[in-house]
Design a protein around this motif. Sequence first.
Motif, PDB file in Angstrom:
ATOM      1  N   PHE A   1       2.124   4.411  -2.868  1.00 31.52           N
ATOM      2  CA  PHE A   1       0.685   4.345  -3.131  1.00 31.52           C
ATOM      3  C   PHE A   1      -0.090   3.672  -1.990  1.00 31.52           C
ATOM      4  N   GLY A   2       0.613   3.147  -0.996  1.00 29.39           N
ATOM      5  CA  GLY A   2      -0.065   2.560   0.151  1.00 29.39           C
ATOM      6  C   GLY A   2       0.420   1.186   0.546  1.00 29.39           C
ATOM      7  N   GLY A   3       1.329   0.603  -0.226  1.00 27.18           N
ATOM      8  CA  GLY A   3       1.896  -0.691   0.141  1.00 27.18           C
ATOM      9  C   GLY A   3       1.194  -1.860  -0.515  1.00 27.18           C
ATOM     10  N   ALA A   4       1.954  -2.920  -0.747  1.00 27.49           N
ATOM     11  CA  ALA A   4       1.391  -4.134  -1.325  1.00 27.49           C
ATOM     12  C   ALA A   4       0.345  -4.732  -0.380  1.00 27.49           C
ATOM     13  N   GLN A   5      -0.589  -5.477  -0.934  1.00 28.75           N
ATOM     14  CA  GLN A   5      -1.649  -6.073  -0.120  1.00 28.75           C
ATOM     15  C   GLN A   5      -1.095  -7.042   0.918  1.00 28.75           C
ATOM     16  N   SER A   6       0.043  -7.671   0.613  1.00 29.72           N
ATOM     17  CA  SER A   6       0.665  -8.584   1.572  1.00 29.72           C
ATOM     18  C   SER A   6       1.203  -7.850   2.800  1.00 29.72           C
ATOM     19  N   ASP A   7       1.366  -6.527   2.698  1.00 30.69           N
ATOM     20  CA  ASP A   7       1.884  -5.720   3.805  1.00 30.69           C
ATOM     21  C   ASP A   7       0.785  -5.040   4.608  1.00 30.69           C
ATOM     22  N   THR A   8      -0.433  -5.041   4.106  1.00 23.40           N
ATOM     23  CA  THR A   8      -1.495  -4.264   4.741  1.00 23.40           C
ATOM     24  C   THR A   8      -2.745  -5.113   4.972  1.00 23.40           C
ATOM     25  N   ARG A   9      -3.669  -4.550   5.686  1.00 22.29           N
ATOM     26  CA  ARG A   9      -4.963  -5.181   5.900  1.00 22.29           C
ATOM     27  C   ARG A   9      -6.006  -4.489   5.022  1.00 22.29           C
ATOM     28  N   GLU A  10      -7.133  -5.144   4.864  1.00 24.83           N
ATOM     29  CA  GLU A  10      -8.223  -4.515   4.120  1.00 24.83           C
ATOM     30  C   GLU A  10      -8.743  -3.298   4.890  1.00 24.83           C
ATOM     31  N   PRO A  11      -9.184  -2.264   4.212  1.00 24.27           N
ATOM     32  CA  PRO A  11      -9.268  -2.142   2.752  1.00 24.27           C
ATOM     33  C   PRO A  11      -7.885  -1.895   2.144  1.00 24.27           C
ATOM     34  N   TYR A  12      -7.569  -2.629   1.089  1.00 22.46           N
ATOM     35  CA  TYR A  12      -6.275  -2.491   0.436  1.00 22.46           C
ATOM     36  C   TYR A  12      -6.184  -1.160  -0.301  1.00 22.46           C
ATOM     37  N   ARG A  13      -4.959  -0.698  -0.458  1.00 26.87           N
ATOM     38  CA  ARG A  13      -4.758   0.622  -1.061  1.00 26.87           C
ATOM     39  C   ARG A  13      -4.042   0.576  -2.400  1.00 26.87           C
ATOM     40  N   THR A  14      -3.558  -0.594  -2.816  1.00 26.95           N
ATOM     41  CA  THR A  14      -2.939  -0.746  -4.133  1.00 26.95           C
ATOM     42  C   THR A  14      -3.447  -2.033  -4.772  1.00 26.95           C
ATOM     43  N   GLU A  15      -3.095  -2.212  -6.040  1.00 27.24           N
ATOM     44  CA  GLU A  15      -3.469  -3.419  -6.771  1.00 27.24           C
ATOM     45  C   GLU A  15      -2.348  -4.458  -6.760  1.00 27.24           C
ATOM     46  N   ASN A  16      -1.258  -4.180  -6.054  1.00 25.17           N
ATOM     47  CA  ASN A  16      -0.150  -5.127  -5.956  1.00 25.17           C
ATOM     48  C   ASN A  16      -0.429  -6.144  -4.859  1.00 25.17           C
ATOM     49  N   LEU A  17      -0.521  -7.414  -5.237  1.00 22.89           N
ATOM     50  CA  LEU A  17      -0.784  -8.458  -4.250  1.00 22.89           C
ATOM     51  C   LEU A  17       0.430  -8.700  -3.362  1.00 22.89           C
ATOM     52  N   GLN A  18       1.626  -8.690  -3.968  1.00 23.24           N
ATOM     53  CA  GLN A  18       2.865  -8.980  -3.254  1.00 23.24           C
ATOM     54  C   GLN A  18       3.861  -7.829  -3.414  1.00 23.24           C
ATOM     55  N   ARG A  19       4.817  -7.767  -2.525  1.00 24.63           N
ATOM     56  CA  ARG A  19       5.892  -6.783  -2.618  1.00 24.63           C
ATOM     57  C   ARG A  19       6.747  -7.033  -3.853  1.00 24.63           C
ATOM     58  N   GLY A  20       7.400  -5.980  -4.335  1.00 22.68           N
ATOM     59  CA  GLY A  20       8.350  -6.136  -5.426  1.00 22.68           C
ATOM     60  C   GLY A  20       9.664  -6.700  -4.929  1.00 22.68           C
ATOM     61  N   VAL A  21      10.042  -6.356  -3.694  1.00 23.36           N
ATOM     62  CA  VAL A  21      11.256  -6.855  -3.045  1.00 23.36           C
ATOM     63  C   VAL A  21      10.856  -7.423  -1.693  1.00 23.36           C
ATOM     64  N   ALA A  22      11.054  -8.715  -1.498  1.00 28.89           N
ATOM     65  CA  ALA A  22      10.677  -9.342  -0.236  1.00 28.89           C
ATOM     66  C   ALA A  22      11.355  -8.649   0.941  1.00 28.89           C
ATOM     67  N   LYS A  23      10.680  -8.604   2.067  1.00 25.22           N
ATOM     68  CA  LYS A  23      11.234  -7.902   3.232  1.00 25.22           C
ATOM     69  C   LYS A  23      12.563  -8.493   3.681  1.00 25.22           C
ATOM     70  N   ASP A  24      12.737  -9.810   3.490  1.00 24.04           N
ATOM     71  CA  ASP A  24      13.972 -10.448   3.940  1.00 24.04           C
ATOM     72  C   ASP A  24      14.979 -10.639   2.808  1.00 24.04           C
ATOM     73  N   ASN A  25      14.776  -9.960   1.682  1.00 17.80           N
ATOM     74  CA  ASN A  25      15.733 -10.066   0.576  1.00 17.80           C
ATOM     75  C   ASN A  25      17.073  -9.466   1.020  1.00 17.80           C
ATOM     76  N   PRO A  26      18.182 -10.229   0.966  1.00 18.43           N
ATOM     77  CA  PRO A  26      19.467  -9.721   1.440  1.00 18.43           C
ATOM     78  C   PRO A  26      19.992  -8.534   0.640  1.00 18.43           C
ATOM     79  N   LEU A  27      19.446  -8.319  -0.564  1.00 16.57           N
ATOM     80  CA  LEU A  27      19.870  -7.177  -1.378  1.00 16.57           C
ATOM     81  C   LEU A  27      18.874  -6.020  -1.309  1.00 16.57           C
ATOM     82  N   GLY A  28      17.835  -6.173  -0.490  1.00 16.27           N
ATOM     83  CA  GLY A  28      16.775  -5.175  -0.443  1.00 16.27           C
ATOM     84  C   GLY A  28      17.256  -3.772  -0.152  1.00 16.27           C
TER      85      GLY A  28
END
Length: 244
Positions: free
Chosen positions: A197-224
Amino acid sequence: MTGGAVLAVGGSVVLVCLTVKAALDGRQTPLDIADAFYGTHFGDLQGWVQGCYMPKDTAHPGSSASARELKPTSEPHAPTAPGPATEVDKDSAREENRGRLYATYTKFNVKTGHYYSGRTSMVVDLRKPLRPQAVVAVNARDLNQHIDENDEPKNPAFQEALLDKFDVGTAVNYTNRYNDIAYWRIRGREQQLMDSFGGAQSDTREPYRTENLQRGVAKDNPLGRLFHDAAVKQWGQLYPYTGD
């Protein structure tokens, strides 16, 4: 990055703690699940040292692993045959008929025109049809009646949550969710939904494209990567991997 490369950084505190805790509890560890998924031997520490791995009932890369861990339990279990039973037998049968359903869902914000992607879980009766129970789980989550790691948006501009995908595991106790490959699949699916849908807001700049403030799986999650691969194997790739 391959599954083996991801597990090469498995010295992270998160992965080590999950593995040790599961091993002490006599349950499958995240490394055991990864071995089954990729056909590797990361859980065979003795084999690492000796250079000779013990035969294990795991799948080869690209194939399905054990039925309990990798095959979706989308069909309800058959009820036990009628007959006299003790209270202990009844309790055991009741426990065997329970599982944990994991689901992803989306919510549309009519004011912004953006989607929110989320996930939830619920203890279910494996003897009953699963899809209706998945809908119940999503509806309950929509009303903030379910425990999960993330808060549900409460803006009245959101339409009701709609079920996306679901899968079922055996972790009736939510603290054991990492032992369910179904949980791994749903984690990967949730992140792919956000990215599609366009990525979490933490991954993008305004104008945001989704209503998700943060990622569901952190970028550095070892199980990602494992979450992503598990979801792809089950439902196909909705969006390429966006982790580190």
